[in-house]
Structure formats: structure tokens, C-alpha cells
Design a protein around this motif. Structure first.
Motif, PDB file in Angstrom:
ATOM      1  N   THR A   1       0.817  -1.209   0.000  1.00  0.00           N
ATOM      2  CA  THR A   1       0.000   0.000   0.000  1.00  0.00           C
ATOM      3  C   THR A   1       0.851   1.259   0.000  1.00  0.00           C
ATOM      4  O   THR A   1       0.326   2.352   0.134  1.00  0.00           O
ATOM      5  N   THR A   2       2.146   1.117  -0.167  1.00  0.00           N
ATOM      6  CA  THR A   2       3.042   2.260  -0.175  1.00  0.00           C
ATOM      7  C   THR A   2       3.294   2.739  -1.601  1.00  0.00           C
ATOM      8  O   THR A   2       3.145   1.980  -2.555  1.00  0.00           O
ATOM      9  N   CYS A   3       3.696   3.981  -1.731  1.00  0.00           N
ATOM     10  CA  CYS A   3       4.104   4.541  -3.021  1.00  0.00           C
ATOM     11  C   CYS A   3       5.611   4.764  -3.073  1.00  0.00           C
ATOM     12  O   CYS A   3       6.163   5.000  -4.141  1.00  0.00           O
ATOM     13  N   VAL A   4       6.273   4.704  -1.932  1.00  0.00           N
ATOM     14  CA  VAL A   4       7.679   5.087  -1.846  1.00  0.00           C
ATOM     15  C   VAL A   4       8.570   3.846  -1.972  1.00  0.00           C
ATOM     16  O   VAL A   4       8.512   2.941  -1.147  1.00  0.00           O
ATOM     17  N   TYR A   5       9.388   3.839  -3.016  1.00  0.00           N
ATOM     18  CA  TYR A   5      10.240   2.708  -3.342  1.00  0.00           C
ATOM     19  C   TYR A   5      11.675   3.166  -3.591  1.00  0.00           C
ATOM     20  O   TYR A   5      11.929   4.325  -3.895  1.00  0.00           O
ATOM     21  N   ASP A   6      12.594   2.194  -3.498  1.00  0.00           N
ATOM     22  CA  ASP A   6      13.986   2.387  -3.882  1.00  0.00           C
ATOM     23  C   ASP A   6      14.212   1.604  -5.171  1.00  0.00           C
ATOM     24  O   ASP A   6      13.582   0.561  -5.396  1.00  0.00           O
ATOM     25  N   ILE A   7      15.111   2.111  -6.023  1.00  0.00           N
ATOM     26  CA  ILE A   7      15.405   1.501  -7.319  1.00  0.00           C
ATOM     27  C   ILE A   7      16.905   1.263  -7.433  1.00  0.00           C
ATOM     28  O   ILE A   7      17.709   2.097  -7.020  1.00  0.00           O
ATOM     29  N   ARG A   8      17.263   0.105  -8.004  1.00  0.00           N
ATOM     30  CA  ARG A   8      18.670  -0.198  -8.276  1.00  0.00           C
ATOM     31  C   ARG A   8      18.778  -0.805  -9.668  1.00  0.00           C
ATOM     32  O   ARG A   8      17.984  -1.657 -10.056  1.00  0.00           O
ATOM     33  N   GLY A   9      19.797  -0.370 -10.396  1.00  0.00           N
ATOM     34  CA  GLY A   9      20.091  -0.936 -11.706  1.00  0.00           C
ATOM     35  C   GLY A   9      21.534  -1.385 -11.755  1.00  0.00           C
ATOM     36  O   GLY A   9      22.424  -0.695 -11.251  1.00  0.00           O
ATOM     37  N   SER A  10      21.785  -2.544 -12.343  1.00  0.00           N
ATOM     38  CA  SER A  10      23.139  -3.053 -12.558  1.00  0.00           C
ATOM     39  C   SER A  10      23.343  -3.190 -14.064  1.00  0.00           C
ATOM     40  O   SER A  10      22.449  -3.646 -14.787  1.00  0.00           O
ATOM     41  N   PHE A  11      24.542  -2.818 -14.507  1.00  0.00           N
ATOM     42  CA  PHE A  11      24.823  -2.739 -15.933  1.00  0.00           C
ATOM     43  C   PHE A  11      25.883  -3.744 -16.351  1.00  0.00           C
ATOM     44  O   PHE A  11      26.690  -4.201 -15.532  1.00  0.00           O
ATOM     45  N   ALA A  12      25.910  -4.072 -17.633  1.00  0.00           N
ATOM     46  CA  ALA A  12      26.830  -5.061 -18.177  1.00  0.00           C
ATOM     47  C   ALA A  12      28.287  -4.660 -17.992  1.00  0.00           C
ATOM     48  O   ALA A  12      29.163  -5.525 -17.940  1.00  0.00           O
ATOM     49  N   ASP A  13      28.576  -3.373 -17.864  1.00  0.00           N
ATOM     50  CA  ASP A  13      29.956  -2.924 -17.673  1.00  0.00           C
ATOM     51  C   ASP A  13      30.391  -2.972 -16.208  1.00  0.00           C
ATOM     52  O   ASP A  13      31.480  -2.536 -15.863  1.00  0.00           O
ATOM     53  N   GLY A  14      29.531  -3.498 -15.322  1.00  0.00           N
ATOM     54  CA  GLY A  14      29.859  -3.628 -13.904  1.00  0.00           C
ATOM     55  C   GLY A  14      29.423  -2.462 -13.036  1.00  0.00           C
ATOM     56  O   GLY A  14      29.517  -2.534 -11.816  1.00  0.00           O
ATOM     57  N   SER A  15      28.929  -1.403 -13.632  1.00  0.00           N
ATOM     58  CA  SER A  15      28.483  -0.253 -12.843  1.00  0.00           C
ATOM     59  C   SER A  15      27.088  -0.502 -12.272  1.00  0.00           C
ATOM     60  O   SER A  15      26.338  -1.363 -12.750  1.00  0.00           O
ATOM     61  N   GLU A  16      26.767   0.252 -11.233  1.00  0.00           N
ATOM     62  CA  GLU A  16      25.451   0.181 -10.597  1.00  0.00           C
ATOM     63  C   GLU A  16      24.959   1.589 -10.318  1.00  0.00           C
ATOM     64  O   GLU A  16      25.760   2.513 -10.159  1.00  0.00           O
ATOM     65  N   ALA A  17      23.647   1.728 -10.256  1.00  0.00           N
ATOM     66  CA  ALA A  17      23.031   3.005  -9.886  1.00  0.00           C
ATOM     67  C   ALA A  17      21.885   2.710  -8.936  1.00  0.00           C
ATOM     68  O   ALA A  17      21.130   1.750  -9.139  1.00  0.00           O
ATOM     69  N   GLU A  18      21.778   3.514  -7.886  1.00  0.00           N
ATOM     70  CA  GLU A  18      20.707   3.358  -6.912  1.00  0.00           C
ATOM     71  C   GLU A  18      20.044   4.711  -6.680  1.00  0.00           C
ATOM     72  O   GLU A  18      20.701   5.750  -6.717  1.00  0.00           O
ATOM     73  N   ASP A  19      18.754   4.664  -6.452  1.00  0.00           N
ATOM     74  CA  ASP A  19      17.986   5.876  -6.172  1.00  0.00           C
ATOM     75  C   ASP A  19      16.991   5.514  -5.073  1.00  0.00           C
ATOM     76  O   ASP A  19      16.384   4.440  -5.114  1.00  0.00           O
ATOM     77  N   TYR A  20      16.828   6.392  -4.109  1.00  0.00           N
ATOM     78  CA  TYR A  20      16.047   6.063  -2.914  1.00  0.00           C
ATOM     79  C   TYR A  20      14.874   7.013  -2.709  1.00  0.00           C
ATOM     80  O   TYR A  20      14.946   8.188  -3.063  1.00  0.00           O
ATOM     81  N   GLY A  21      13.818   6.476  -2.126  1.00  0.00           N
ATOM     82  CA  GLY A  21      12.683   7.283  -1.702  1.00  0.00           C
ATOM     83  C   GLY A  21      11.881   7.882  -2.838  1.00  0.00           C
ATOM     84  O   GLY A  21      11.368   8.996  -2.718  1.00  0.00           O
TER      85      GLY A  21
END
Length: 106
Positions: free
Chosen positions: A73-93
């Protein structure tokens, strides 16, 4: 009989906000590498949910529709992406109820 139906309708109306709403948005890969893992978790969670593109990838310059029907029932999520070159990105709230699209960039 009319009173019973009215009472039932009022009870359903009071319960409606407690029901989860499916969240959908457009995921865009505007980075220079394939997105090979994409996780979305409620912000209150201490761990990442399963990879939503397991067995696949999202190439640079492409987009895909994402549907989250997790029953939360929440709208607030965290997102993470991992890429083929080994990098990652995260975004919160992030408020996914208001988010129409999310773009990964370099």
C-alpha cells in the motif's frame, strides 16, 4: 434491503484506500551499457526484491513498461540498476505513484 446495500457500499468505500494499487511507469536506459538487473523494493525494506528483467536486458536507448503489482500500500520505493559494464546506480525514496518514467543515465 436498500439500507443493507447502502451500508455494504459505505463499508467498501471505507476499505478502498487500504487496497494496494498497481504501479506502472516507463523505464528508460539512456546509459551507455546494457541494463542487466533492475530491482525495486519498498523504501521500508532492508533488502532488494528480485531482478525484474531476470534473463534479459535493456539495451541503451530502449525503454520498457514496468508494472509493480506487489500488494503493498506504499508509493515510496527504492530503485537499483546493474549494468553489463559492472556499474550500478541506486535511487532512494521515489514516489512511484506520481512517477511516469524513470531514466538511467551515465
Amino acid at each position: 434491503m436498500k439500507t443493507l446495500l447502502t451500508a455494504a457500499a459505505a463499508l467498501l468505500a471505507l476499505q478502498a484506500p487500504a487496497f494496494a494499487e498497481d504501479l506502472d511507469f516507463l523505464l528508460i536506459n539512456d546509459s551507455s551499457a546494457d541494463l542487466v538487473e533492475f530491482n525495486v523494493s519498498p523504501a521500508s525494506s532492508g533488502s532488494w526484491e528480485d531482478n525484474l528483467i531476470d534473463g534479459g536486458y535493456l539495451a541503451p536507448g530502449y525503454e520498457i513498461g514496468v508494472l509493480i503489482a506487489d500488494g503493498a500500500t506504499t508509493c515510496v520505493y527504492d530503485i537499483r540498476g546493474s549494468f553489463a559494464d559492472g556499474s550500478e546506480a541506486e535511487d532512494y525514496g521515489l514516489d512511484l505513484c506520481d512517477l511516469g518514467e524513470y531514466t538511467f543515465t551515465d
